[in-house]
Design an enzyme around this catalytic site. Structure first.
Site, PDB file in Angstrom:
ATOM      1  N   TYR A  57       0.811  -1.222   0.000  1.00 33.70           N
ATOM      2  CA  TYR A  57       0.000   0.000   0.000  1.00 33.70           C
ATOM      3  C   TYR A  57       0.841   1.267   0.000  1.00 33.70           C
ATOM      4  CZ  TYR A  57       1.255  -0.491   4.904  1.00 33.70           C
ATOM      5  OH  TYR A  57       1.959  -0.660   6.064  1.00 33.70           O
ATOM      6  N   PRO A  67       7.450   2.680   3.186  1.00 34.70           N
ATOM      7  CA  PRO A  67       6.870   1.784   4.187  1.00 34.70           C
ATOM      8  C   PRO A  67       6.551   2.538   5.475  1.00 34.70           C
ATOM      9  CG  PRO A  67       9.136   1.142   3.629  1.00 34.70           C
ATOM     10  CD  PRO A  67       8.801   2.328   2.816  1.00 34.70           C
ATOM     11  N   HIS A  68       5.369   2.260   6.005  1.00 32.78           N
ATOM     12  CA  HIS A  68       4.923   2.868   7.257  1.00 32.78           C
ATOM     13  C   HIS A  68       3.737   2.071   7.791  1.00 32.78           C
ATOM     14  CE1 HIS A  68       2.292   4.512   4.168  1.00 32.78           C
ATOM     15  NE2 HIS A  68       1.380   4.656   5.125  1.00 32.78           N
ATOM     16  N   ALA A  69       3.431   2.308   9.043  1.00 35.27           N
ATOM     17  CA  ALA A  69       2.265   1.694   9.673  1.00 35.27           C
ATOM     18  C   ALA A  69       1.554   2.783  10.467  1.00 35.27           C
ATOM     19  CB  ALA A  69       2.691   0.549  10.584  1.00 35.27           C
TER      20      ALA A  69
END
Length: 148
Positions: A57, A67-69
């Protein structure tokens, strides 16, 4: 207004020859943020689990990923890392291999907005993306980032 470099520590900008797979690319990208206590191991795990569930995503453009959350998954501070892979790694069958990863840790939903704005300004120019992808060392990457 902050400079984009304010969101990076020099040590969080690195070049690697390659990654074995997308999971290792995430580890390389997020490793410095973990070492410097901007994130917990759970944060990295959340990125990987969500990638397995819904796909990558965080692909921003061909060859570029962020990239991350979610902050509650283990973000302890707000910071960025930049990882350049000499040889790209595939994140999914439909997208070109990723060579540039910009790891993002955001302790809340607002603290990273300035960083994202400066990043989008930098990444909207094809010439700058080429410069980043062809940098010979981390000092060249830092010099490019410092312009924003």
């Amino acid at each position: 207004m902050s400079s984009l470099m304010d969101f990076f520590e020099r040590e969080s900008i690195a070049i690697y020859s390659s990654a074995e797979n997308w999971s290792e690319a995430i580890d390389l990208s997020m490793g410095n943020l973990l070492q410097r206590k901007y994130i917990t191991p759970d944060y990295i795990q959340a990125i990987k689990e969500t990638t397995r569930e819904i796909g990558p995503y965080y692909l921003l453009a061909p060859g570029i990923a962020m990239p991350h959350a979610r902050p509650e998954c283990g973000a302890l501070g707000t910071a960025l890392s930049l990882t350049l892979l000499r040889e790209g790694v595939s994140f999914d069958a439909e997208s070109p291999p990723v060579r540039l990863l910009i790891g993002l840790a955001a302790k809340d939903s607002d603290s990273h907005i300035e960083a994202i704005q400066a990043l989008s300004e930098m990444l909207c120019e094809d010439e700058v993306i080429d410069e980043l992808l062809n940098a010979n060392n981390s000092e060249e990457l830092i010099n490019i980032i410092q312009r924003y």
